[in-house]
Design a protein around this motif. Sequence first.
Motif, mmCIF file in Angstrom:
data_model
loop_
_atom_site.group_PDB
_atom_site.id
_atom_site.type_symbol
_atom_site.label_atom_id
_atom_site.label_comp_id
_atom_site.label_asym_id
_atom_site.label_seq_id
_atom_site.Cartn_x
_atom_site.Cartn_y
_atom_site.Cartn_z
ATOM 1 N N ARG A 85 -27.919 23.842 58.186
ATOM 2 C CA ARG A 85 -28.998 22.846 58.146
ATOM 3 C C ARG A 85 -29.280 22.389 56.714
ATOM 4 O O ARG A 85 -29.472 21.205 56.462
ATOM 5 C CB ARG A 85 -30.270 23.401 58.786
ATOM 6 C CG ARG A 85 -30.240 23.350 60.300
ATOM 7 C CD ARG A 85 -31.592 23.662 60.904
ATOM 8 N NE ARG A 85 -32.099 24.978 60.555
ATOM 9 C CZ ARG A 85 -31.800 26.114 61.197
ATOM 10 N NH1 ARG A 85 -30.995 26.078 62.229
ATOM 11 N NH2 ARG A 85 -32.304 27.258 60.809
ATOM 12 N N LEU A 86 -29.299 23.336 55.777
ATOM 13 C CA LEU A 86 -29.538 22.996 54.375
ATOM 14 C C LEU A 86 -28.471 22.028 53.878
ATOM 15 O O LEU A 86 -28.775 20.995 53.280
ATOM 16 C CB LEU A 86 -29.558 24.260 53.512
ATOM 17 C CG LEU A 86 -29.600 24.018 52.009
ATOM 18 C CD1 LEU A 86 -30.968 23.496 51.589
ATOM 19 C CD2 LEU A 86 -29.258 25.289 51.249
ATOM 20 N N TRP A 87 -27.209 22.361 54.114
ATOM 21 C CA TRP A 87 -26.129 21.497 53.654
ATOM 22 C C TRP A 87 -26.179 20.143 54.356
ATOM 23 O O TRP A 87 -25.906 19.109 53.751
ATOM 24 C CB TRP A 87 -24.779 22.171 53.867
ATOM 25 C CG TRP A 87 -24.519 23.297 52.906
ATOM 26 C CD1 TRP A 87 -25.255 23.638 51.798
ATOM 27 C CD2 TRP A 87 -23.456 24.230 52.960
ATOM 28 N NE1 TRP A 87 -24.702 24.727 51.169
ATOM 29 C CE2 TRP A 87 -23.587 25.119 51.871
ATOM 30 C CE3 TRP A 87 -22.399 24.442 53.836
ATOM 31 C CZ2 TRP A 87 -22.713 26.157 51.619
ATOM 32 C CZ3 TRP A 87 -21.509 25.476 53.592
ATOM 33 C CH2 TRP A 87 -21.668 26.323 52.492
ATOM 34 N N GLY A 88 -26.511 20.130 55.640
ATOM 35 C CA GLY A 88 -26.651 18.861 56.358
ATOM 36 C C GLY A 88 -27.767 18.012 55.771
ATOM 37 O O GLY A 88 -27.620 16.792 55.616
ATOM 38 N N ASP A 89 -28.871 18.640 55.430
ATOM 39 C CA ASP A 89 -29.985 17.911 54.818
ATOM 40 C C ASP A 89 -29.604 17.351 53.460
ATOM 41 O O ASP A 89 -29.990 16.234 53.103
ATOM 42 C CB ASP A 89 -31.220 18.810 54.683
ATOM 43 C CG ASP A 89 -31.882 19.102 56.019
ATOM 44 O OD1 ASP A 89 -31.532 18.434 57.030
ATOM 45 O OD2 ASP A 89 -32.748 20.000 56.056
ATOM 46 N N VAL A 90 -28.842 18.120 52.687
ATOM 47 C CA VAL A 90 -28.385 17.627 51.383
ATOM 48 C C VAL A 90 -27.544 16.371 51.572
ATOM 49 O O VAL A 90 -27.725 15.374 50.873
ATOM 50 C CB VAL A 90 -27.589 18.711 50.620
ATOM 51 C CG1 VAL A 90 -26.848 18.114 49.437
ATOM 52 C CG2 VAL A 90 -28.500 19.832 50.175
ATOM 53 N N VAL A 91 -26.650 16.390 52.529
ATOM 54 C CA VAL A 91 -25.781 15.238 52.774
ATOM 55 C C VAL A 91 -26.605 14.043 53.254
ATOM 56 O O VAL A 91 -26.411 12.915 52.797
ATOM 57 C CB VAL A 91 -24.683 15.590 53.803
ATOM 58 C CG1 VAL A 91 -23.938 14.354 54.265
ATOM 59 C CG2 VAL A 91 -23.723 16.613 53.220
ATOM 60 N N ARG A 92 -27.539 14.290 54.174
ATOM 61 C CA ARG A 92 -28.330 13.196 54.735
ATOM 62 C C ARG A 92 -29.349 12.622 53.774
ATOM 63 O O ARG A 92 -29.554 11.424 53.715
ATOM 64 C CB ARG A 92 -29.042 13.663 55.997
ATOM 65 C CG ARG A 92 -28.167 13.621 57.239
ATOM 66 C CD ARG A 92 -28.971 13.882 58.495
ATOM 67 N NE ARG A 92 -29.435 15.257 58.610
ATOM 68 C CZ ARG A 92 -28.687 16.293 58.939
ATOM 69 N NH1 ARG A 92 -27.419 16.134 59.178
ATOM 70 N NH2 ARG A 92 -29.209 17.507 59.024
ATOM 71 N N TYR A 93 -30.037 13.478 53.029
ATOM 72 C CA TYR A 93 -31.192 13.013 52.275
ATOM 73 C C TYR A 93 -31.009 13.002 50.757
ATOM 74 O O TYR A 93 -31.621 12.199 50.082
ATOM 75 C CB TYR A 93 -32.408 13.877 52.612
ATOM 76 C CG TYR A 93 -32.682 13.916 54.085
ATOM 77 C CD1 TYR A 93 -32.984 12.758 54.790
ATOM 78 C CD2 TYR A 93 -32.623 15.100 54.794
ATOM 79 C CE1 TYR A 93 -33.210 12.779 56.145
ATOM 80 C CE2 TYR A 93 -32.853 15.143 56.164
ATOM 81 C CZ TYR A 93 -33.161 13.977 56.824
ATOM 82 O OH TYR A 93 -33.386 14.002 58.168
ATOM 83 N N ASP A 94 -30.202 13.872 50.209
ATOM 84 C CA ASP A 94 -30.089 13.977 48.750
ATOM 85 C C ASP A 94 -28.958 13.149 48.184
ATOM 86 O O ASP A 94 -28.860 13.003 46.970
ATOM 87 C CB ASP A 94 -29.900 15.424 48.322
ATOM 88 C CG ASP A 94 -31.155 16.240 48.508
ATOM 89 O OD1 ASP A 94 -31.068 17.468 48.386
ATOM 90 O OD2 ASP A 94 -32.238 15.668 48.766
ATOM 91 N N SER A 95 -28.058 12.636 49.009
ATOM 92 C CA SER A 95 -26.884 11.957 48.464
ATOM 93 C C SER A 95 -27.039 10.443 48.447
ATOM 94 O O SER A 95 -26.106 9.739 48.083
ATOM 95 C CB SER A 95 -25.637 12.342 49.259
ATOM 96 O OG SER A 95 -25.763 11.893 50.591
ATOM 97 N N ARG A 96 -28.183 9.915 48.856
ATOM 98 C CA ARG A 96 -28.354 8.457 48.868
ATOM 99 C C ARG A 96 -28.236 7.883 47.461
ATOM 100 O O ARG A 96 -28.810 8.408 46.522
ATOM 101 C CB ARG A 96 -29.719 8.097 49.451
ATOM 102 C CG ARG A 96 -29.719 8.242 50.957
ATOM 103 C CD ARG A 96 -31.014 7.785 51.523
ATOM 104 N NE ARG A 96 -31.688 8.992 51.981
ATOM 105 C CZ ARG A 96 -32.983 9.185 51.964
ATOM 106 N NH1 ARG A 96 -33.790 8.272 51.511
ATOM 107 N NH2 ARG A 96 -33.499 10.299 52.403
ATOM 108 N N GLY A 97 -27.486 6.831 47.350
ATOM 109 C CA GLY A 97 -27.379 6.125 46.082
ATOM 110 C C GLY A 97 -26.485 6.803 45.058
ATOM 111 O O GLY A 97 -26.484 6.412 43.903
ATOM 112 N N GLN A 98 -25.709 7.791 45.444
ATOM 113 C CA GLN A 98 -24.867 8.493 44.486
ATOM 114 C C GLN A 98 -23.406 8.081 44.586
ATOM 115 O O GLN A 98 -22.541 8.722 44.036
ATOM 116 C CB GLN A 98 -24.981 10.011 44.669
ATOM 117 C CG GLN A 98 -26.371 10.527 44.364
ATOM 118 C CD GLN A 98 -26.438 12.040 44.570
ATOM 119 O OE1 GLN A 98 -25.437 12.706 44.710
ATOM 120 N NE2 GLN A 98 -27.644 12.561 44.557
ATOM 121 N N ASP A 99 -23.130 7.027 45.305
ATOM 122 C CA ASP A 99 -21.728 6.581 45.467
ATOM 123 C C ASP A 99 -21.184 5.967 44.230
ATOM 124 O O ASP A 99 -21.717 5.374 43.433
ATOM 125 C CB ASP A 99 -21.623 5.565 46.623
ATOM 126 C CG ASP A 99 -21.910 6.242 47.956
ATOM 127 O OD1 ASP A 99 -21.445 7.375 48.137
ATOM 128 O OD2 ASP A 99 -22.577 5.613 48.790
#
Length: 179
Positions: free
Chosen positions: A165-179
């Motif tokens: 769940r932690l890793w899923g949350d990081v992918v969903r919420y923390d990675s926005r705009g980092q492309d």
Amino acid sequence: MIRLTRMGDAPIEHLTPDRSEAPVSEVSLYADIARVIDHMQRRLHDVVRVELGRIGVDDISPMQVLMLLNIGHDELTVRDLMERGYYLGSNASYNLKHLVEQGYVDRGASARDRRAARLRLSEKGEWLCTEIGKLESRQASQLLRTPSDAHDLDTTYRMLRRLERLWGDVVRYDSRGQD
């Protein structure tokens, strides 16, 4: 003492708190978990491959067996299977095509949406899942010999789900705009 190893590396020793030497930090242990999970995934595929050889099945890969187990007794869409198993689109399509061609999965059109394929195990797929279930039962009985073992396994399961769940949350919420 817990010994964790990476492919080609010497064991990493994580000492328990009752030892006189200083234990490895929780951060270091956490960092090693991803490598252990990756290694365990490969070992799981090896175990399934050995079992397939033992029961004389040579027309399916360990990954495809795990897809069958994810379908289980359900009837679901390709999208549901992909979400349940976290498969990549082209990889899932290739494996599903093979499973249908080999007779492990029945694929039919949905009554509501003819564009959506419905998947369910064929008789051959159900048989194979039953055989893999026997393997899982044998291994569980080898692993879980005491009530303490069962408790440890439950704790491990809960911690791994929290990590997922932690890793899923990081992918969903923390990675926005980092492309």
